[in-house]
Scaffold this active site. Structure first.
Site, mmCIF file in Angstrom:
data_model
loop_
_atom_site.group_PDB
_atom_site.id
_atom_site.type_symbol
_atom_site.label_atom_id
_atom_site.label_comp_id
_atom_site.label_asym_id
_atom_site.label_seq_id
_atom_site.Cartn_x
_atom_site.Cartn_y
_atom_site.Cartn_z
ATOM 1 N N HIS A 287 0.815 -1.218 0.000
ATOM 2 C CA HIS A 287 0.000 0.000 0.000
ATOM 3 C C HIS A 287 0.859 1.285 0.000
ATOM 4 C CE1 HIS A 287 -3.492 -2.464 1.186
ATOM 5 N NE2 HIS A 287 -2.753 -2.982 2.149
HETATM 6 C C1 BDR Z 1 -3.148 0.876 5.260
HETATM 7 O O1 BDR Z 1 -3.386 0.386 6.581
HETATM 8 C C2 BDR Z 1 -2.201 -0.090 7.140
HETATM 9 O O2 BDR Z 1 -2.403 -1.347 7.691
HETATM 10 C C3 BDR Z 1 -1.143 -0.065 6.075
HETATM 11 O O3 BDR Z 1 0.103 0.325 6.628
HETATM 12 C C4 BDR Z 1 -1.656 0.949 5.087
HETATM 13 O O4 BDR Z 1 -1.226 2.256 5.416
HETATM 14 C C5 BDR Z 1 -3.860 -0.037 4.275
HETATM 15 O O5 BDR Z 1 -5.237 -0.050 4.519
#
Ligand code: BDR
Ligand code: CA
Length: 313
Positions: free
Chosen positions: A243
């Site tokens: 992500h």
């Molecule tokens: C986001 O949530 C976190 O768990 C990850 O680091 C990312 O920023 C994804 O939904």
């Protein structure tokens, strides 16, 4: 051209760690003024510690790391150890950090930096809940117009939610903060799940990280191996989505991403859809656009960039 000045606001998190490493590997393009930590994936004492571990892994112990808000503006903190493990950085065994945490509060650092640097020269890169950024905007309303751009990971439209059926984690944890940021008037670019779920670490891509052969390459391979078990089981996908590195990759090669300039509003009331990013992707309202909401990424280009840059550390 001189390097773009950025502040990374983060809750590491393995994918946050990779995003930070990508930025630290790219000093010609990105000058990291500071890393501000927030509670999110794990509580604040762990996120600020993890940020320092990552700086030391990158061989950059001089980067300034700040601790910020330890809880959302109006709610109890929700964390994601079920994804990231107990430390938030489970996977590799990395040494405890020796570099010091900065004494200044992260929110003060954000405010003071935006006031000190010429207007329109500092980009904010939030990779976690938006509590620090919203608190800074609330306390110092003069700074939002000085922000060059906010490039954030958060939200979803076609992919809807990952922490609830309707909401993405970063926005869900602090929807009031997200609402403040999306209404701030600063130029915003959003990397939602619609994009990040197309940036999957396949076995071949993870082998490319490992084959770098350096401590960074091996640690990144081990981190993604750890958190992919969750996504593989949940989505039946080939690997985990990376992500947060979409944010730093966008700063380096914006052409890898495509999206639409649209209106996005945050649901802050409904218990059923709390934290939903209501994105007017089809432009069916006359609400004014407030962000560029990305929808697609050239995944091969993204992983090629990432692997090439990580090899520089
Ligand atoms: C986001 O949530 C976190 O768990 C990850 O680091 C990312 O920023 C994804 O939904
Ligand atoms: Ca994150």
């Amino acid at each position: 051209m001189s390097a773009r000045k950025i502040i990374i606001d983060t809750d590491p998190g393995q994918d946050d760690a990779v995003a930070i490493l990508l930025a630290l590997a790219s000093p010609e393009e990105l000058e990291v003024l500071g890393i501000t930590c927030v509670a999110g994936n794990v509580p604040l004492p762990l996120t600020e510690r993890n940020a320092r571990i990552v700086c030391e892994l990158a061989g950059k112990p001089d980067i300034k790391v700040f601790a910020g808000c330890d809880a959302p503006l109006a709610r109890k903190l929700v964390t994601a150890e079920h994804v990231h493990g107990k430390t938030g950085l489970d996977g590799p065994t990395l040494p405890a950090p020796t570099m010091a945490l900065q004494p200044e509060h992260a929110v003060d650092f954000i405010i003071n930096t935006l006031r000190a640097e010429p207007s329109g020269t500092v980009t904010l890169c939030p990779l976690g809940p938006l509590t620090n950024i919203a608190t800074a905007f609330q306390r110092a309303p003069d700074i939002a117009p000085r922000v060059a751009e906010i490039v954030l990971m958060g939200g979803a439209y076609f992919e809807v939610g990952n922490i609830t059926p309707a909401a993405e984690f970063n926005i869900y944890v602090d929807p009031e903060a997200a609402d403040i940021v999306f209404r701030s008037g600063a130029p915003i670019t959003v990397m939602p799940l619609d994009v990040t779920h197309k940036a999957l670490v396949t076995r071949a891509r993870n082998e490319a990280f490992r084959s770098i052969g350096s401590p960074v390459g091996i640690a990144v391979a081990q981190m993604t191996e750890f958190f992919e078990r969750y996504d593989k089981e949940k989505y039946g996908s080939e690997g985990a989505p990376l992500h947060d590195p979409c944010v730093t990759a966008y700063l380096l090669q914006p052409g890898l991403f495509t999206g639409r300039h649209i209106n996005v509003e945050i649901e802050t009331h409904s218990p059923l859809t709390l934290g939903m990013t209501v994105a007017d992707w089809w432009r069916v309202t006359n609400r004014a656009p407030n962000c560029t909401f990305m929808g697609n990424v050239n995944a091969d280009g993204f992983f090629a960039l990432l692997t090439e840059r990580l090899a520089r550390l």
